[in-house]
Design an enzyme around this catalytic site. Structure first.
Site, mmCIF file in Angstrom:
data_model
loop_
_atom_site.group_PDB
_atom_site.id
_atom_site.type_symbol
_atom_site.label_atom_id
_atom_site.label_comp_id
_atom_site.label_asym_id
_atom_site.label_seq_id
_atom_site.Cartn_x
_atom_site.Cartn_y
_atom_site.Cartn_z
ATOM 1 N N HIS A 162 0.754 -1.427 -0.115
ATOM 2 C CA HIS A 162 -0.133 -0.232 0.088
ATOM 3 C C HIS A 162 0.902 1.342 0.059
ATOM 4 C CE1 HIS A 162 -3.440 2.485 1.004
ATOM 5 N NE2 HIS A 162 -2.748 3.095 1.777
ATOM 6 N N GLU A 163 1.650 1.260 0.888
ATOM 7 C CA GLU A 163 2.720 2.407 1.042
ATOM 8 C C GLU A 163 3.686 2.358 -0.127
ATOM 9 O OE1 GLU A 163 1.943 4.643 3.022
ATOM 10 O OE2 GLU A 163 0.859 3.614 4.446
#
Length: 376
Positions: free
Chosen positions: A21-22
């Site tokens: 996600h990051e």
């Protein structure tokens, strides 16, 4: 040993999903020319720190419950930006680039889910056949004459106004898992459908399930029981292997992710309408338990579990709550319509409200977990 496996699977789950996600935010920021100051996995005291040549700090922290990417941003009061570096600041980029960077995190989770499912399909996965057990009395399937041993081989959507199929051909049903998600799609969407069925004696027939006859989803009743389409227990030796080529696998996986996403969005919306119970919210204990159980069954169930949780994380982050990516996208939508940004002081007030909402939901999910695992 069981506790260690569960803990390890939980940490791997969080590490993979949060990192991906990051990394979506990170990659979009770099492509848009924004300087990334920190890439952090976890919270608390740093356990590992690496400073790259571009001066980005890569940090793994002690508490693996989340993470974040810190960008060069002139709206951050803790940052002092030299005039020569302003072109690399997040707040100096056009609206579409800022929105792309924000949305890249959740969409990275959807992309990861596609990849995980595709890997399963390329490797070959045993599938429970769509052979039905005897439907419960008073169910829709029982009223239509569905019998034990009937096998669903085709699916077709029906219009809401009549029983005429929308197309001339049935979509093949490859397994019970395929049928289950398609059923959930129809039940949550309120759409009728037709099933092509093969009886144990080889006869073929079609049964139409009208939208008006389908049970309504309520917190007290499982709609799958009301519809009466349930799988028959089948020996593993009779399961069929689903094995696809790389391109077919990605296409099939993308369709599966889209289907699961639609169903999940409707179920989340049902919390607001009352058709979905708040008791279905799960927290870290549920995730850890499912991670541990799936990894002990095999890598394919664990990959499928990761894909499902990755979809959930993507959807959760798109909710229009302050502190989530969806909240920032809501600010961007306001800027697009109003022609100006929301003030920093107003955003800070919204952040406090968003924090309270997230804490409340987290406590509710944890309470549900405790009830599930410690209730007599």
């Amino acid at each position: 040993m069981q506790a260690l496996i569960t803990l390890a699977a939980f940490l791997v789950t969080l590490g993979v999903l949060v990192s991906f996600h990051e990394f979506g935010h990170f990659l979009a920021a770099r492509l848009c020319g924004v300087r990334v100051l920190k890439f952090v996995i976890g919270f608390g005291k740093p356990l590992f720190t690496y400073v790259a040549r571009n001066k980005t700090e890569w940090i793994i922290a002690a508490i693996p419950l989340g993470g974040y990417v810190k960008l060069l941003d002139g709206r951050d009061r803790q940052q002092t930006i030299a005039p020569a570096d302003e072109s690399e600041a997040f707040d100096q980029k056009p609206l579409w680039q800022r929105s792309l960077i924000v949305a890249a995190g959740p969409f990275a989770n959807f992309f990861l889910a596609v990849i995980l499912f595709a890997v399963i399909y390329v490797s070959g996965a045993p599938q429970l056949p769509a052979v039905l057990r005897a439907p419960p009395d008073n169910s829709v399937a029982a009223s239509l004459g569905v019998m034990e041993g009937d096998r669903v081989i085709g699916w077709q959507a029906l219009s809401k106004s009549d029983s005429v199929p929308l197309s001339g051909e049935f979509e093949p049903v490859l397994s019970w898992n395929t049928l289950r998600w398609t059923l959930l799609d129809s039940l949550t969407g309120g759409d009728g459908f037709a099933l092509e069925i093969e009886a144990p004696n080889g006869d073929h027939f079609v049964r139409r399930f009208q939208a008006s006859d389908l049970p309504h989803a309520t917190p007290e009743q499982d709609p799958m029981l009301g519809i009466g389409i349930l799988p028959k227990s089948t020996p593993l030796a009779e399961w069929a292997e689903l094995k696809l080529g790389p391109i077919q696998a990605v296409e099939f996986a993308a369709k599966r992710v889209w289907l699961i996403t639609k169903v999940s969005v409707r179920l989340m919306a049902g919390i607001l309408t009352g058709s979905t119970s708040l008791k279905q919210l799960g927290g870290p204990l549920s995730i850890a338990d499912m991670a541990g159980k799936s990894v002990q069954v095999g890598w394919q169930p664990f990959f499928a579990f990761l894909a499902l949780i990755s979809i959930s994380i993507g959807l959760l982050n798109l909710l229009p709550f302050p502190m989530l990516d969806g909240g920032q996208l809501l600010y961007d939508a306001w800027e697009l319509v109003a022609g100006k940004r929301i003030s920093i002081s107003m955003q800070e007030q919204f952040q406090k409200l968003g924090f309270l909402l997230l804490i409340s939901l987290s406590l509710l999910a944890l309470f549900n977990d405790l009830q599930r695992y410690f209730s007599p």
